[in-house]
Design a protein around this motif. Structure first.
Motif, PDB file in Angstrom:
ATOM      1  N   VAL A 126     -12.471 -24.134   2.560  1.00  0.00           N
ATOM      2  CA  VAL A 126     -13.187 -24.618   1.381  1.00  0.00           C
ATOM      3  C   VAL A 126     -14.555 -23.941   1.405  1.00  0.00           C
ATOM      4  N   VAL A 127     -14.718 -22.927   0.568  1.00  0.00           N
ATOM      5  CA  VAL A 127     -15.935 -22.106   0.612  1.00  0.00           C
ATOM      6  C   VAL A 127     -16.645 -22.087  -0.745  1.00  0.00           C
ATOM      7  N   ASN A 128     -16.432 -23.124  -1.538  1.00  0.00           N
ATOM      8  CA  ASN A 128     -17.058 -23.185  -2.862  1.00  0.00           C
ATOM      9  C   ASN A 128     -18.571 -23.021  -2.778  1.00  0.00           C
ATOM     10  N   HIS A 129     -19.199 -23.762  -1.870  1.00  0.00           N
ATOM     11  CA  HIS A 129     -20.656 -23.700  -1.741  1.00  0.00           C
ATOM     12  C   HIS A 129     -21.115 -22.303  -1.337  1.00  0.00           C
ATOM     13  N   GLN A 130     -20.455 -21.707  -0.354  1.00  0.00           N
ATOM     14  CA  GLN A 130     -20.873 -20.399   0.144  1.00  0.00           C
ATOM     15  C   GLN A 130     -20.718 -19.302  -0.908  1.00  0.00           C
ATOM     16  N   ILE A 131     -19.626 -19.341  -1.666  1.00  0.00           N
ATOM     17  CA  ILE A 131     -19.412 -18.310  -2.682  1.00  0.00           C
ATOM     18  C   ILE A 131     -20.379 -18.498  -3.850  1.00  0.00           C
ATOM     19  N   LEU A 174     -23.333 -21.694 -11.232  1.00  0.00           N
ATOM     20  CA  LEU A 174     -22.317 -22.271 -10.348  1.00  0.00           C
ATOM     21  C   LEU A 174     -22.942 -22.872  -9.093  1.00  0.00           C
ATOM     22  N   TYR A 175     -24.142 -22.394  -8.750  1.00  0.00           N
ATOM     23  CA  TYR A 175     -24.783 -22.870  -7.516  1.00  0.00           C
ATOM     24  C   TYR A 175     -25.579 -24.140  -7.786  1.00  0.00           C
ATOM     25  N   GLU A 176     -25.173 -25.225  -7.150  1.00  0.00           N
ATOM     26  CA  GLU A 176     -25.838 -26.517  -7.315  1.00  0.00           C
ATOM     27  C   GLU A 176     -26.424 -27.019  -6.001  1.00  0.00           C
ATOM     28  N   GLY A 177     -26.505 -26.136  -5.025  1.00  0.00           N
ATOM     29  CA  GLY A 177     -27.022 -26.520  -3.719  1.00  0.00           C
ATOM     30  C   GLY A 177     -28.539 -26.478  -3.662  1.00  0.00           C
TER      31      GLY A 177
END
Length: 268
Positions: free
Chosen positions: A134-139, A217-220
């Motif tokens: 699960v690499v959603n955050h990293q991508i 896409l980045y919500e971090g």
């Protein structure tokens, strides 16, 4: 600056990007890349400096160093090098991962009926199915980084996974190959033209040609220490050329402000 001598019997590897071919060599544990369309080496080195001034662990990105490449006949070129990060693991690009499973990323990335977020979610769902990762955050964070450095070459062969055949495990490879960023392609982005005009011409990859849409896409959390980065650039003895000017202009872009750690974003 280090000079790397290329032995006469060293194999020249032609690496194909979305902009054409680039020569590189494997010398010991170093990958050496020659500039092809402008100042890719300077952009690569500066992009890795950005990541050194981020919250990412050192293992999550590749550090590039500038070098002079000297061929056996004495001819010299500018370029950069990095250390090989693969070890005994097998490299599998995002595209090849799909192909190995009788699929193609193109059916998702080129589907005009899908929004950017729908494309992203479908890709990540397939990656999890194929690798268990699960690499959603990293991508998404990778796409945010690309928006900052204006990387126009993040195609699906520049997103890499590593497979350990002994342990039968997968991992996302460190961020690498950022040379076609910061307007390094002087053939397409003439040095005589204003940055404001040239920056508007750069197109993102792979989900949308808009950096803004991929950035969304980045919500971090913020992950770039802007103050540390500016200080590192100014203290560096290496001449980053126009790459420095492009990055500093990006650091002033209000649309990227949320990437900068609080307390560091006010530095101009």
């Amino acid at each position: 600056m280090e000079t790397i001598h290329i032995p006469i019997d060293a194999e020249r590897i032609i690496s194909t990007s979305s902009k054409g071919d680039q020569s590189k060599w494997r010398i010991g544990n170093k990958w050496v890349k020659q500039n092809a369309r402008g100042y890719e080496g300077q952009a690569e080195v500066l992009a890795s400096l950005v990541l050194e001034c981020s919250t990412l662990d050192r293992s999550k990105y590749v550090v590039y160093q500038p070098c002079i490449i000297q061929l056996a006949d004495g001819e010299q070129f500018d370029g950069c090098y990095s250390l090989d990060f693969r070890g005994t693991k097998q490299e599998v690009t995002l595209e090849r991962l799909f192909e190995a499973n009788f699929n193609s990323t193109d059916s998702i990335t080129s589907n005009k009926t899908l929004s950017t977020i729908e494309k992203f979610e479908l890709l990540m769902k397939q990656v999890e199915q194929y690798t268990g990762l699960v690499v959603n955050h990293q991508i998404a964070q990778l796409f945010a980084f690309d928006a900052l450095i204006l990387n126009e070459d993040r195609h699906t062969n520049n997103i890499l996974f590593l497979y350990d055949p002994k342990e039968k495990t997968w991992e996302l490879a460190p961020i690498f190959d950022n040379g076609l960023s910061l307007l390094s392609d002087e053939k397409d982005y003439a040095p005589s033209k204003p940055l404001t005009i040239l920056k508007r011409r750069v197109k993102a990859k792979p989900l949308n040609s808009s950096f803004t849409k991929q950035l969304s896409l980045y919500e971090g959390p913020a992950f770039i220490n802007k103050e540390k980065l500016v200080t590192a650039i100014e203290k560096s003895q290496y001449d980053f050329g126009r790459a420095k000017d492009v990055l500093l202009s990006q650091l002033r872009d209000p649309g990227l402000k949320h990437l900068f750690i609080e307390g560091s974003e006010s530095i101009d």
